[in-house]
Motif scaffolding. Sequence first.
Motif, short mmCIF file in Angstrom:
data_model
loop_
_atom_site.label_atom_id
_atom_site.label_comp_id
_atom_site.label_asym_id
_atom_site.label_seq_id
_atom_site.Cartn_x
_atom_site.Cartn_y
_atom_site.Cartn_z
N GLU A 13 37.18 41.71 31.50
CA GLU A 13 36.55 40.96 30.43
C GLU A 13 37.47 40.87 29.21
O GLU A 13 37.54 39.84 28.53
CB GLU A 13 35.22 41.63 30.04
N VAL A 14 38.22 41.95 28.95
CA VAL A 14 39.18 41.93 27.85
C VAL A 14 40.22 40.84 28.07
O VAL A 14 40.59 40.11 27.14
CB VAL A 14 39.86 43.31 27.72
N LEU A 15 40.69 40.71 29.30
CA LEU A 15 41.74 39.73 29.60
C LEU A 15 41.20 38.30 29.53
O LEU A 15 41.83 37.42 28.94
CB LEU A 15 42.33 40.01 30.98
N THR A 16 40.07 38.07 30.15
CA THR A 16 39.53 36.69 30.22
C THR A 16 39.07 36.19 28.86
O THR A 16 38.98 34.97 28.65
CB THR A 16 38.38 36.62 31.23
N SER A 17 38.75 37.10 27.94
CA SER A 17 38.27 36.68 26.62
C SER A 17 39.42 36.43 25.64
O SER A 17 39.20 35.96 24.53
CB SER A 17 37.33 37.74 26.03
N ASN A 18 40.64 36.74 26.05
CA ASN A 18 41.80 36.52 25.19
C ASN A 18 42.30 35.08 25.36
O ASN A 18 42.72 34.70 26.46
CB ASN A 18 42.91 37.51 25.55
N PRO A 19 42.27 34.25 24.31
CA PRO A 19 42.68 32.84 24.45
C PRO A 19 44.16 32.66 24.80
O PRO A 19 44.55 31.60 25.28
CB PRO A 19 42.37 32.25 23.07
N LEU A 20 44.98 33.69 24.58
CA LEU A 20 46.40 33.59 24.90
C LEU A 20 46.70 33.90 26.36
O LEU A 20 47.81 33.65 26.84
CB LEU A 20 47.22 34.54 24.00
N VAL A 21 45.72 34.46 27.06
CA VAL A 21 45.89 34.81 28.48
C VAL A 21 45.58 33.58 29.33
O VAL A 21 44.54 32.94 29.17
CB VAL A 21 44.98 35.98 28.88
N LEU A 22 46.49 33.25 30.24
CA LEU A 22 46.29 32.09 31.13
C LEU A 22 45.28 32.43 32.22
O LEU A 22 45.21 33.57 32.70
CB LEU A 22 47.62 31.69 31.77
N GLN A 23 44.51 31.44 32.61
CA GLN A 23 43.55 31.63 33.70
C GLN A 23 44.13 31.21 35.05
O GLN A 23 43.51 31.44 36.09
CB GLN A 23 42.27 30.83 33.41
N ASP A 24 45.30 30.58 35.01
CA ASP A 24 45.99 30.21 36.25
C ASP A 24 47.48 30.49 36.07
O ASP A 24 48.15 29.81 35.27
CB ASP A 24 45.78 28.73 36.57
N PRO A 25 48.02 31.52 36.72
CA PRO A 25 47.36 32.45 37.65
C PRO A 25 46.34 33.33 36.93
O PRO A 25 46.51 33.64 35.76
CB PRO A 25 48.53 33.30 38.18
N ALA A 26 45.33 33.74 37.69
CA ALA A 26 44.25 34.53 37.12
C ALA A 26 44.73 35.95 36.80
O ALA A 26 45.54 36.51 37.53
CB ALA A 26 43.08 34.58 38.09
N PRO A 27 44.25 36.53 35.71
CA PRO A 27 44.59 37.94 35.41
C PRO A 27 43.98 38.86 36.45
O PRO A 27 42.97 38.53 37.09
CB PRO A 27 43.97 38.15 34.03
N SER A 28 44.58 40.04 36.62
CA SER A 28 44.09 40.97 37.64
C SER A 28 44.01 42.38 37.09
O SER A 28 44.79 42.76 36.21
CB SER A 28 45.00 40.95 38.88
N VAL A 29 43.05 43.14 37.64
CA VAL A 29 42.90 44.55 37.31
C VAL A 29 42.72 45.30 38.63
O VAL A 29 41.77 45.02 39.38
CB VAL A 29 41.69 44.81 36.39
N ASN A 30 43.60 46.24 38.95
CA ASN A 30 43.55 46.97 40.21
C ASN A 30 43.89 48.44 40.00
O ASN A 30 44.67 48.78 39.09
CB ASN A 30 44.53 46.37 41.22
N VAL A 31 43.30 49.28 40.86
CA VAL A 31 43.65 50.70 40.81
C VAL A 31 45.10 50.83 41.26
O VAL A 31 45.47 50.40 42.35
CB VAL A 31 42.73 51.54 41.71
N MET A 32 45.90 51.45 40.42
CA MET A 32 47.33 51.54 40.68
C MET A 32 47.74 52.92 41.18
O MET A 32 48.60 53.05 42.05
CB MET A 32 48.09 51.20 39.38
#
Length: 267
Positions: free
Chosen positions: A196-215
């Motif tokens: 939600e933090v990433l998608t709500s940031n207007p500077l973050v592109l939606q294509d490619p979509a942001p990702s969050v994964n256990v690293m």
Amino acid sequence: MENLSMESIMGYVETYGIPVLKAILVYIIGSFIIKKLVGILRKVMAKGSYDESLQKFLMNLVSWALKIFLIITVIGTLGIETTSLAAVIAAAGLAVGLALQGSLSNFAGGVLIMIFKPYKIGDLVEAQGVLGVVKEIEIFTTKLVSPDNKLLIVPNGAMANGNIVNYTAEGKIRVDTVIGVDYASDIKQTKDVLLEVLTSNPLVLQDPAPSVNVMELADSSVNFAVRPFCKPEHYWDVYFGTYENCKIALDKAGIEIPYPHEVQINK
């Protein structure tokens, strides 16, 4: 005796003074013409929408070539035989060329950069151990401006023959950040909060979509790879903003970010 002295003076003036005056006049007029020609060429290239890097490179090249031609013309005006001078220059040029192999390599590198265009003015590049935005591509060197506003001057020979990472060429760049949370935290909830933090940031592109994964399952935390994409010029804003906004969002959701603990055992 007085007449003889005057005649001698006039002879010297005719022999040396007039050619010198002619040479000075040729130099002044030639410099004016070169300035006009370079200005006309600049306007023609600007109208033709030529690449800015190519424009500046050709401007430097044409300007130097015309200046060398002007110098040879001025020398000829002084009465010095330019054909024999050309032979001397050629011989000297060979010796100088052998002594300045590095400079010739840099010139050739500049030509290769203009032909293959691995980068252009305004691109963020990493090469020869430095990172910066390309400010200018000259005949022998490329000038970069580092993120901390330092001017970096790199030889074109090294730039053309080494590895170059161009962060701007594709128009988008991935920002890699790592956020660690407590082992007691719910993985799905944490991923939703971070995403939600990433998608709500207007500077973050939606294509490619942001990702969050256990690293990684680290010693004291579950580490998440938080990876948004953005335009190269927004990299640092997104990088720092991601860490700050993730901390705020996790605190609001009651998700703990662990920190090193020291345990003391008393016997």
